[in-house]
Design a protein around this motif. Structure first.
Motif, PDB file in Angstrom:
ATOM      1  N   PRO A  39       3.811  35.361 -16.599  1.00  0.00           N
ATOM      2  CA  PRO A  39       4.652  34.297 -16.718  1.00  0.00           C
ATOM      3  C   PRO A  39       4.112  32.946 -17.518  1.00  0.00           C
ATOM      4  N   LEU A  40       5.024  32.397 -18.016  1.00  0.00           N
ATOM      5  CA  LEU A  40       4.666  30.894 -18.689  1.00  0.00           C
ATOM      6  C   LEU A  40       5.609  29.788 -17.767  1.00  0.00           C
ATOM      7  N   SER A  41       4.649  29.025 -17.532  1.00  0.00           N
ATOM      8  CA  SER A  41       5.417  27.873 -16.680  1.00  0.00           C
ATOM      9  C   SER A  41       5.104  26.483 -17.386  1.00  0.00           C
ATOM     10  N   ARG A  42       6.201  25.547 -17.201  1.00  0.00           N
ATOM     11  CA  ARG A  42       6.066  24.140 -17.630  1.00  0.00           C
ATOM     12  C   ARG A  42       6.634  23.170 -16.525  1.00  0.00           C
ATOM     13  N   GLN A  43       6.153  22.150 -16.218  1.00  0.00           N
ATOM     14  CA  GLN A  43       6.499  21.100 -15.507  1.00  0.00           C
ATOM     15  C   GLN A  43       7.263  20.141 -16.217  1.00  0.00           C
ATOM     16  N   ILE A  44       8.497  19.726 -15.717  1.00  0.00           N
ATOM     17  CA  ILE A  44       9.672  19.047 -16.552  1.00  0.00           C
ATOM     18  C   ILE A  44       9.847  17.864 -15.823  1.00  0.00           C
ATOM     19  N   ALA A  45       9.764  16.653 -16.347  1.00  0.00           N
ATOM     20  CA  ALA A  45      10.205  15.269 -15.561  1.00  0.00           C
ATOM     21  C   ALA A  45      11.708  15.255 -15.610  1.00  0.00           C
ATOM     22  N   ALA A  46      12.581  16.308 -15.072  1.00  0.00           N
ATOM     23  CA  ALA A  46      13.886  16.064 -15.256  1.00  0.00           C
ATOM     24  C   ALA A  46      14.412  17.080 -14.060  1.00  0.00           C
ATOM     25  N   SER A  47      15.659  16.710 -13.369  1.00  0.00           N
ATOM     26  CA  SER A  47      16.236  17.271 -12.306  1.00  0.00           C
ATOM     27  C   SER A  47      16.395  18.946 -12.966  1.00  0.00           C
ATOM     28  N   ARG A  48      16.583  19.795 -11.902  1.00  0.00           N
ATOM     29  CA  ARG A  48      16.926  21.156 -12.152  1.00  0.00           C
ATOM     30  C   ARG A  48      18.162  21.421 -12.789  1.00  0.00           C
ATOM     31  N   GLU A  49      19.239  20.677 -12.605  1.00  0.00           N
ATOM     32  CA  GLU A  49      20.717  20.488 -12.923  1.00  0.00           C
ATOM     33  C   GLU A  49      20.246  20.212 -14.699  1.00  0.00           C
ATOM     34  N   ALA A  50      19.664  19.194 -14.865  1.00  0.00           N
ATOM     35  CA  ALA A  50      19.612  18.766 -16.418  1.00  0.00           C
ATOM     36  C   ALA A  50      18.989  19.835 -17.051  1.00  0.00           C
ATOM     37  N   VAL A  51      17.573  20.560 -16.750  1.00  0.00           N
ATOM     38  CA  VAL A  51      17.092  21.470 -17.291  1.00  0.00           C
ATOM     39  C   VAL A  51      17.925  22.782 -17.466  1.00  0.00           C
ATOM     40  N   PHE A  52      18.722  22.947 -16.218  1.00  0.00           N
ATOM     41  CA  PHE A  52      19.623  24.237 -16.334  1.00  0.00           C
ATOM     42  C   PHE A  52      20.545  23.988 -17.597  1.00  0.00           C
ATOM     43  N   ASP A  53      21.300  22.654 -17.704  1.00  0.00           N
ATOM     44  CA  ASP A  53      22.434  22.404 -18.466  1.00  0.00           C
ATOM     45  C   ASP A  53      21.766  22.382 -19.978  1.00  0.00           C
ATOM     46  N   VAL A  54      20.535  22.033 -20.253  1.00  0.00           N
ATOM     47  CA  VAL A  54      19.908  22.253 -21.451  1.00  0.00           C
ATOM     48  C   VAL A  54      19.964  23.647 -22.186  1.00  0.00           C
ATOM     49  N   ILE A  55      19.476  24.527 -21.116  1.00  0.00           N
ATOM     50  CA  ILE A  55      19.339  25.946 -21.392  1.00  0.00           C
ATOM     51  C   ILE A  55      20.635  26.643 -21.366  1.00  0.00           C
ATOM     52  N   ALA A  56      21.730  26.221 -20.710  1.00  0.00           N
ATOM     53  CA  ALA A  56      22.910  27.013 -20.723  1.00  0.00           C
ATOM     54  C   ALA A  56      24.007  26.595 -21.496  1.00  0.00           C
ATOM     55  N   THR A  57      23.991  25.338 -21.888  1.00  0.00           N
ATOM     56  CA  THR A  57      24.984  24.709 -22.747  1.00  0.00           C
ATOM     57  C   THR A  57      25.103  25.495 -24.121  1.00  0.00           C
ATOM     58  N   PRO A  58      24.377  25.859 -24.829  1.00  0.00           N
ATOM     59  CA  PRO A  58      24.568  26.480 -26.092  1.00  0.00           C
ATOM     60  C   PRO A  58      25.229  27.952 -25.925  1.00  0.00           C
ATOM     61  N   TYR A  59      25.035  28.446 -24.682  1.00  0.00           N
ATOM     62  CA  TYR A  59      25.750  29.656 -24.382  1.00  0.00           C
ATOM     63  C   TYR A  59      26.994  29.514 -23.926  1.00  0.00           C
ATOM     64  N   LEU A  60      27.275  28.528 -23.114  1.00  0.00           N
ATOM     65  CA  LEU A  60      28.438  28.499 -22.178  1.00  0.00           C
ATOM     66  C   LEU A  60      29.442  27.456 -22.939  1.00  0.00           C
ATOM     67  N   GLY A  61      28.870  26.532 -23.863  1.00  0.00           N
ATOM     68  CA  GLY A  61      29.980  25.619 -24.535  1.00  0.00           C
ATOM     69  C   GLY A  61      29.845  25.922 -26.063  1.00  0.00           C
ATOM     70  N   PRO A  62      30.227  25.176 -26.859  1.00  0.00           N
ATOM     71  CA  PRO A  62      30.038  25.282 -28.391  1.00  0.00           C
ATOM     72  C   PRO A  62      28.565  25.387 -28.719  1.00  0.00           C
ATOM     73  N   THR A  63      28.413  26.295 -29.576  1.00  0.00           N
ATOM     74  CA  THR A  63      27.049  26.529 -29.926  1.00  0.00           C
ATOM     75  C   THR A  63      26.530  25.469 -30.981  1.00  0.00           C
ATOM     76  N   PRO A  64      25.464  24.585 -30.563  1.00  0.00           N
ATOM     77  CA  PRO A  64      25.189  23.249 -31.602  1.00  0.00           C
ATOM     78  C   PRO A  64      24.850  23.699 -33.105  1.00  0.00           C
ATOM     79  N   ARG A  65      25.055  22.965 -34.179  1.00  0.00           N
ATOM     80  CA  ARG A  65      24.901  23.335 -35.253  1.00  0.00           C
ATOM     81  C   ARG A  65      23.650  23.841 -35.505  1.00  0.00           C
ATOM     82  N   ALA A  66      22.672  23.027 -34.830  1.00  0.00           N
ATOM     83  CA  ALA A  66      21.264  23.193 -35.164  1.00  0.00           C
ATOM     84  C   ALA A  66      20.814  24.734 -34.679  1.00  0.00           C
TER      85      ALA A  66
END
Length: 194
Positions: free
Chosen positions: A48-75
């Motif tokens: 496993p690889l782990s990282r501690q992130i100073a953000a809520s679970r919902e925010a982290v989830f959205d960062v990972i999921a948005t490119p898949y569930l919404g329009p794919t960002p240009r980048a």
């Protein structure tokens, strides 16, 4: 046949064999060909690889999921193509730069909000690969843990190949974690501009 012609012929055949081996390696590494025989299947853990992130679970989830569930960002358009979208699952092609070129994998990605995202390779350089991002609330933020399992066929030869794929895979995941951390923490109210 004169000796020099026989030697030349052997060299040509050896060169052709080496060229064929390189092409076969490239086809496997690119994900264009998968050896899935079910013979001598061996599995190994990833992470496993782990990282501690100073953000809520919902925010982290959205960062990972948005490119898949919404329009794919240009980048990300040169790294991700979503072929089919559902409400909690997508089928997507991922393009990853590796030492010998670009590897293409086709994966199902399943979303269980806000605690996990699961990936299963449908087509890629190995016949079996599953991985997940698990998000846990921890220390006023989120602990993001990536782990998985990689399986190859053909006993020792497959284990050798699996070691190479696992190293490249873990390197790619390690590189993808930093942008997730940065973007999730950037979205925390009061942290903009810091």
């Amino acid at each position: 046949m004169p000796r020099s012609r026989r030697t030349s012929r052997r060299l040509l055949l050896a060169g052709a064999g080496a060229g064929a081996a390189r092409r076969a390696y490239r086809l496997l590494a690119s994900g264009a060909v998968t050896i899935d025989l079910g013979l001598g299947r061996q599995s190994r853990p990833l992470g496993p690889l782990s990282r501690q992130i100073a953000a809520s679970r919902e925010a982290v989830f959205d960062v990972i999921a948005t490119p898949y569930l919404g329009p794919t960002p240009r980048a990300l358009r040169d790294k991700l193509h979503v072929w089919e979208r559902g409400s909690d699952m997508v089928l997507a092609a991922h393009f990853t730069q590796v030492k010998c070129g670009v590897t293409t994998t086709v994966e199902t990605v399943r979303f269980t909000r806000p605690e996990r995202i699961d990936f299963r390779v449908v087509r890629g350089p190995v016949p079996h690969l599953v991985e997940s991002f698990v998000l846990e609330q921890a220390d006023g933020g989120t602990k993001l843990t990536w782990q998985g399992e990689l399986g190859t066929d053909l006993w020792a030869l497959g284990a050798w190949w699996g070691d190479r794929v696992a190293r490249a895979w873990e390197k790619a995941v390690r590189a993808s974690l930093e942008p997730i951390v940065v973007e999730a923490e950037r979205r925390v109210p009061g942290k903009q501009g810091i």
